[in-house]
Scaffold this active site. Structure first.
Site, mmCIF file in Angstrom:
data_model
loop_
_atom_site.group_PDB
_atom_site.id
_atom_site.type_symbol
_atom_site.label_atom_id
_atom_site.label_comp_id
_atom_site.label_asym_id
_atom_site.label_seq_id
_atom_site.Cartn_x
_atom_site.Cartn_y
_atom_site.Cartn_z
ATOM 1 N N ASP A 32 -44.179 -34.462 2.409
ATOM 2 C CA ASP A 32 -44.176 -34.726 3.922
ATOM 3 C C ASP A 32 -43.617 -33.649 4.757
ATOM 4 O O ASP A 32 -42.515 -33.140 4.493
ATOM 5 C CB ASP A 32 -43.779 -36.157 4.060
ATOM 6 C CG ASP A 32 -44.564 -36.699 5.438
ATOM 7 O OD1 ASP A 32 -45.330 -36.351 5.818
ATOM 8 O OD2 ASP A 32 -43.930 -37.657 5.756
ATOM 9 N N HIS A 49 -49.294 -26.523 6.482
ATOM 10 C CA HIS A 49 -49.832 -26.777 5.203
ATOM 11 C C HIS A 49 -49.916 -25.417 4.224
ATOM 12 O O HIS A 49 -49.617 -25.875 3.082
ATOM 13 C CB HIS A 49 -51.182 -27.453 5.439
ATOM 14 C CG HIS A 49 -51.268 -28.410 6.207
ATOM 15 N ND1 HIS A 49 -50.440 -29.745 5.941
ATOM 16 C CD2 HIS A 49 -51.915 -29.221 7.325
ATOM 17 C CE1 HIS A 49 -50.658 -30.745 6.725
ATOM 18 N NE2 HIS A 49 -51.425 -30.405 7.509
ATOM 19 N N LEU A 143 -45.941 -28.771 -19.057
ATOM 20 C CA LEU A 143 -45.892 -29.618 -17.929
ATOM 21 C C LEU A 143 -47.291 -29.862 -17.221
ATOM 22 O O LEU A 143 -48.061 -29.289 -17.160
ATOM 23 C CB LEU A 143 -45.332 -28.839 -16.647
ATOM 24 C CG LEU A 143 -45.203 -29.711 -15.275
ATOM 25 C CD1 LEU A 143 -44.199 -30.743 -15.431
ATOM 26 C CD2 LEU A 143 -45.260 -28.708 -14.140
HETATM 27 C C1 IPE Z 1 -48.004 -39.266 2.861
HETATM 28 O O1 IPE Z 1 -47.710 -38.498 4.082
HETATM 29 C C2 IPE Z 1 -49.403 -38.676 2.345
HETATM 30 C C3 IPE Z 1 -49.032 -37.373 1.735
HETATM 31 C C4 IPE Z 1 -48.065 -36.681 1.772
HETATM 32 C C5 IPE Z 1 -50.113 -36.822 0.863
HETATM 33 P P1 IPE Z 1 -48.409 -38.914 5.609
HETATM 34 O O2 IPE Z 1 -47.639 -38.127 6.593
HETATM 35 O O3 IPE Z 1 -49.887 -39.304 5.671
HETATM 36 O O4 IPE Z 1 -47.632 -40.386 5.563
HETATM 37 P P2 IPE Z 1 -47.503 -41.421 6.918
HETATM 38 O O5 IPE Z 1 -48.802 -41.323 7.673
HETATM 39 O O6 IPE Z 1 -46.297 -40.794 7.677
HETATM 40 O O7 IPE Z 1 -47.033 -42.846 6.338
HETATM 41 C C1 IPE Z 2 -47.765 -33.847 4.468
HETATM 42 O O1 IPE Z 2 -47.346 -33.187 5.915
HETATM 43 C C2 IPE Z 2 -49.163 -33.275 4.152
HETATM 44 C C3 IPE Z 2 -50.226 -34.174 4.175
HETATM 45 C C4 IPE Z 2 -50.049 -35.354 4.386
HETATM 46 C C5 IPE Z 2 -51.432 -33.864 3.653
HETATM 47 P P1 IPE Z 2 -47.905 -33.947 7.135
HETATM 48 O O2 IPE Z 2 -49.135 -33.188 7.586
HETATM 49 O O3 IPE Z 2 -47.941 -35.327 7.160
HETATM 50 O O4 IPE Z 2 -46.690 -33.339 8.205
HETATM 51 P P2 IPE Z 2 -46.028 -34.357 9.334
HETATM 52 O O5 IPE Z 2 -45.602 -35.558 8.510
HETATM 53 O O6 IPE Z 2 -47.034 -34.493 10.241
HETATM 54 O O7 IPE Z 2 -44.995 -33.363 9.790
HETATM 55 MG MG MG Z 3 -46.620 -36.861 7.472
#
Ligand code: IPE
Ligand code: IPE
Ligand code: MG
Length: 252
Positions: A32, A49, A143
């Site tokens: 995240d 990303h 792995l």
């Molecule tokens: C969780 O992250 C999903 C992934 C990392 C794929 P999110 O950014 O979607 O989670 P929330 O919305 O903060 O809970």
């Molecule tokens: C995690 O990073 C990746 C996915 C959920 C695909 P985020 O896109 O949720 O990044 P933040 O949480 O908005 O910074």
């Molecule tokens: Mg996120």
């Protein structure tokens, strides 16, 4: 016995203190913070990303070096469809890009690709690229790199319940034989042990619908580091924290 992790640019105090005999078999990561990483730099979210993909490569190599058996990476949740279409499209193209660049090194490192999640809702070319990689790596016995793609734990559990209800109705299953193991066999993770360690980056302390059944006794480790700035050393720090935990499973 301490462990020397190949691929690491430098041994640090974390890697020096890691013991080779208590490496978690299964590490799961909620990757995240990509969006915030980009926003902090005045960049569009997709740049975060993109940067996150390089982190995946680094952490896979470190996991191979540390002898982790399964690495499950949460890449796209069933709730992530709520994001703007442009961002969703971008994220769902990344598995193909990742595999295009890194499949040769995954092969070299004996890594097997697997996925969990509702695969059929993914774009066709993502499915094709992932299927190709699964087929190509299927005989690798190092792995297991398991991508959670369009994964939602509640959906997974509900799907299992529906299959079991059908098996009961068609008398393929006797209700007295329905136990935790039988239930687990209906989940995407059939055949894979439960995660020993969960890492979540990005400073949030929640599961976001990730492996709710499987994480009944998983050790949790959180960091404020955003996924694109997560390093091999941070990964080793999490492994070290895991080694200092006492797992009791309800016992004493
Ligand atoms: C969780 O992250 C999903 C992934 C990392 C794929 P999110 O950014 O979607 O989670 P929330 O919305 O903060 O809970
Ligand atoms: C995690 O990073 C990746 C996915 C959920 C695909 P985020 O896109 O949720 O990044 P933040 O949480 O908005 O910074
Ligand atoms: Mg996120």
């Amino acid at each position: 016995m301490s462990i020397k992790i190949p691929f690491l640019s430098k041994q640090s105090k974390e890697t020096d203190s890691l013991s080779a005999d208590n490496i978690p078999d299964h590490v799961a990561i909620i990757m995240d913070g990509n969006g915030r990483w980009a926003q902090k730099r005045g960049l569009p979210r997709f740049a975060g990303h993109k940067e996150g993909v390089s982190t995946v490569n680094k952490i896979v190599k470190t996991a191979v070096g540390a002898n982790v058996k399964v690495l499950t990476l949460y890449a796209f949740s069933t709730e992530n469809w709520k994001r703007p279409k442009q961002e969703v499209d971008y994220i769902l193209k990344l598995p193909k890009e990742f595999l295009h660049v890194y499949l040769p090194s995954l092969m070299e490192n004996n890594v097997r690709i697997e996925t969990i999640g509702d695969f059929h809702a993914l774009p066709n070319n993502t499915q094709e690229a992932v299927n190709y990689a699964k087929e190509k790596t299927k005989n690798n016995d190092g792995l297991i790199l398991n991508f959670a793609l369009n994964y939602g734990s509640r959906y997974e559990i509900l799907k299992a319940v529906k299959q079991i209800a059908m098996d009961l109705k068609e008398e393929n299953l006797d209700i007295d034989h329905l136990d935790e193991d039988t239930f687990s066999k209906h989940l995407y993770t059939d055949g894979v042990s439960d995660p020993d360690l969960l890492i979540r980056t990005g400073g949030e302390y929640r599961l976001s619908n990730f492996m709710l059944w499987q994480m009944a006794y998983t050790e949790f480790w959180f960091t404020d580091k955003l996924w694109p700035e997560f390093t091999e050393e941070t990964f080793c720090e999490a492994l070290l924290a895991y080694q200092q935990r006492k797992r009791r499973y309800g016992g004493i």
